[in-house]
Design a protein around this motif. Structure first.
Motif, PDB file in Angstrom:
ATOM      1  N   PHE A   8       0.853  -1.178   0.000  1.00 14.40           N
ATOM      2  CA  PHE A   8       0.000   0.000   0.000  1.00 14.40           C
ATOM      3  C   PHE A   8       0.897   1.239   0.000  1.00 14.40           C
ATOM      4  CE2 PHE A   8      -3.006  -3.060   1.836  1.00 14.40           C
ATOM      5  CZ  PHE A   8      -4.155  -2.757   1.112  1.00 14.40           C
ATOM      6  N   CYS A  94       0.785  -3.117   6.474  1.00 15.25           N
ATOM      7  CA  CYS A  94      -0.303  -2.158   6.602  1.00 15.25           C
ATOM      8  C   CYS A  94      -1.403  -2.714   7.503  1.00 15.25           C
ATOM      9  CB  CYS A  94      -0.859  -1.823   5.221  1.00 15.25           C
ATOM     10  SG  CYS A  94      -1.936  -0.375   5.184  1.00 15.25           S
ATOM     11  N   MET A  98      -2.709  -1.253  11.053  1.00 19.59           N
ATOM     12  CA  MET A  98      -4.131  -1.044  11.316  1.00 19.59           C
ATOM     13  C   MET A  98      -4.552  -1.710  12.625  1.00 19.59           C
ATOM     14  SD  MET A  98      -7.465  -2.390   9.186  1.00 19.59           S
ATOM     15  CE  MET A  98      -7.351  -4.044   9.869  1.00 19.59           C
ATOM     16  N   ILE A 171      -3.553   4.621   0.327  1.00 18.47           N
ATOM     17  CA  ILE A 171      -4.215   4.861   1.608  1.00 18.47           C
ATOM     18  C   ILE A 171      -4.278   6.369   1.831  1.00 18.47           C
ATOM     19  CG2 ILE A 171      -4.099   4.513   4.110  1.00 18.47           C
ATOM     20  CD1 ILE A 171      -4.739   1.982   2.579  1.00 18.47           C
ATOM     21  N   CYS A 176      -2.259   3.440   8.262  1.00 22.70           N
ATOM     22  CA  CYS A 176      -3.286   2.497   7.821  1.00 22.70           C
ATOM     23  C   CYS A 176      -4.364   2.362   8.885  1.00 22.70           C
ATOM     24  CB  CYS A 176      -2.656   1.128   7.553  1.00 22.70           C
ATOM     25  SG  CYS A 176      -1.444   1.136   6.213  1.00 22.70           S
ATOM     26  N   ILE A 181      -8.378   1.079   4.445  1.00 23.47           N
ATOM     27  CA  ILE A 181      -8.038  -0.202   3.821  1.00 23.47           C
ATOM     28  C   ILE A 181      -9.265  -0.837   3.183  1.00 23.47           C
ATOM     29  CG2 ILE A 181      -7.300  -2.571   4.284  1.00 23.47           C
ATOM     30  CD1 ILE A 181      -5.350  -1.503   6.310  1.00 23.47           C
TER      31      ILE A 181
END
Length: 319
Positions: A8, A94, A98, A171, A176, A181
Motif C-alpha cells: 500500500f 499495513c 491497522m 491509503i 493504515c 483499507i
C-alpha cells in the motif's frame, strides 16, 4: 477480477504542496519527540520514585506506555514519507499497523475507564478506597484493559483480510486504518464487514465512555454536596488531570462521529488533520498534564529541582 496487492502507498495530506513537506514533517517530528521523551519520562519517574508508586500513577504509566507505542508505530513512517519519499508499506505491514492503531485506541479507552473507577472510589467512598483499590488491583484491571480489545481487533483484522482487493492501493491517510483499507476492497461483503467493525469499535469506545460519564457525574454530585470549600477544591483538583486526559481522547472523536452521522462532510485534508489531532496531540500533551496538574508529581519535581539548585550553589561556594 481481484488481485492480492503486495503493498500500500500512504498518501499523507493529499492537498499538501511539496514546498510545505519540510515544515509539516518537522512539526510531526517535534510532536514525536515530545511523545517519546514525555512518556518515557513519566514511566521512568514513576518507576524511580517509590513514594508515588500509587494506583493513580500506575494508571498514568499504562496510559504513557500506550501513547508511546502508538506514536512510535505511526509517526516515523509518515515522517519518512516526507523526508525520504518512503511511502510504501507492505500488504501485511499495513494490516499490522491497522491492528495496532485500533487496538491501542481501544486499550486507551478501557484504561481511562479504570482511571475513572479509581477517582470514583477515591472521592465517593474514600474510607473504603484502600480496601478496594491497591497497586495489585489496579495492575490487574489495567492488564484486563490490555486483554479485552485483543480478540475484538483480531476479528476486525481477519474480516478485512478475507476481502479481495482490486481498487487503488493508495491509503488516503497518514497511517493504515480500517476505513482506508476496506475502501480499497471490491466485494459485496464490504458493507457488512464495515458495519461489524464499527459495532466492535463502538463497544470498545462507548462502553467505557458510559461508565466514565457516570463516574464523573457521581464525583461532581459528591463534590457539590461538600460543605467545606477547601475540601471541594482539593477533591476537584485530584480529578482535573484525569478529566483533561479523558476530554482530549473522547471529545474530538465524538465530534467526528456526530458530524459524520448528521451528514456534515469534511474535506479529505481536514479529516486527516482531525484524525491526527485526536490521535497524536493527547499523546504529546498528556505527560505535561501529569506533571503540572498532579500535586504529587509536581511536588516531587520541585523538590528535585530545589536539591539540584542547592547542590550547584554548594559546589560553587567550595570553588
Amino acid at each position: 477480477n481481484s488481485t492480492r496487492l503486495d503493498h500500500f502507498t500512504l498518501l499523507g495530506f493529499p492537498g499538501l504542496h511539496p514546498q510545505y513537506y519540510g515544515p509539516v514533517s518537522a512539526v510531526m517530528f517535534v510532536v514525536y519527540l515530545g511523545i517519546v521523551f514525555g512518556n518515557i519520562f513519566i514511566l521512568a519517574f514513576v518507576m524511580y520514585e517509590k513514594n508515588i508508586q500509587k494506583p493513580t500513577y500506575l494508571i498514568f504509566c499504562h496510559l504513557a506506555l500506550n501513547d508511546l507505542t502508538f506514536g512510535t508505530l505511526t509517526l516515523p513512517k509518515i515522517i519518512a514519507k516526507y523526508w525520504f519519499d518512503s511511502s510504501l508499506l507492505s500488504f501485511y505491514g499495513c494490516f499490522a499497523q491497522m491492528f495496532f492503531v485500533h487496538y491501542l485506541g481501544s486499550v486507551q479507552s478501557f484504561n481511562l475507564m479504570v482511571m475513572a473507577l479509581d477517582r470514583l472510589m477515591s472521592i465517593c467512598i474514600p474510607l473504603r478506597y484502600s480496601a478496594f483499590i491497591s497497586n495489585p488491583v489496579v495492575s490487574g484491571l489495567c492488564g484486563i484493559a490490555w486483554l479485552i480489545p485483543l480478540p475484538v481487533m483480531m476479528v476486525t483484522v481477519f474480516d478485512a483480510l478475507s476481502l479481495p482487493f482490486c481498487k487503488s492501493n493508495v491509503i488516503a491517510q497518514c497511517y493504515c486504518d480500517h476505513i482506508s483499507i476496506v475502501s480499497q476492497a471490491c466485494s459485496d461483503r464490504v458493507p457488512s464487514v464495515t458495519l461489524k467493525a464499527l459495532s466492535l469499535a463502538m463497544f470498545c469506545l462507548l462502553l467505557p465512555l458510559v461508565f466514565i460519564i457516570f463516574s464523573y457525574t457521581s464525583i461532581f454530585a459528591v463534590i457539590l454536596k461538600m460543605s467545606n470549600a477547601v475540601g471541594r477544591r482539593k477533591s476537584l483538583s485530584t480529578c482535573t488531570p484525569q478529566i483533561f486526559v479523558t476530554c482530549l481522547f473522547y471529545l474530538p472523536r465524538c465530534f467526528v462521529y456526530i458530524a459524520t452521522s448528521t451528514g456534515f462532510s469534511f474535506s479529505l485534508d481536514f479529516r486527516i488533520f482531525i484524525v491526527l489531532l485526536y490521535s497524536l496531540i493527547p499523546a504529546a500533551v498528556n505527560p505535561l498534564i501529569y506533571c503540572f496538574k498532579t500535586q504529587d508529581i509536581k511536588k516531587c519535581l520541585f523538590m528535585k529541582l530545589q536539591r539540584a539548585r542547592i547542590g550547584i550553589e554548594m559546589r560553587r561556594s567550595r570553588e
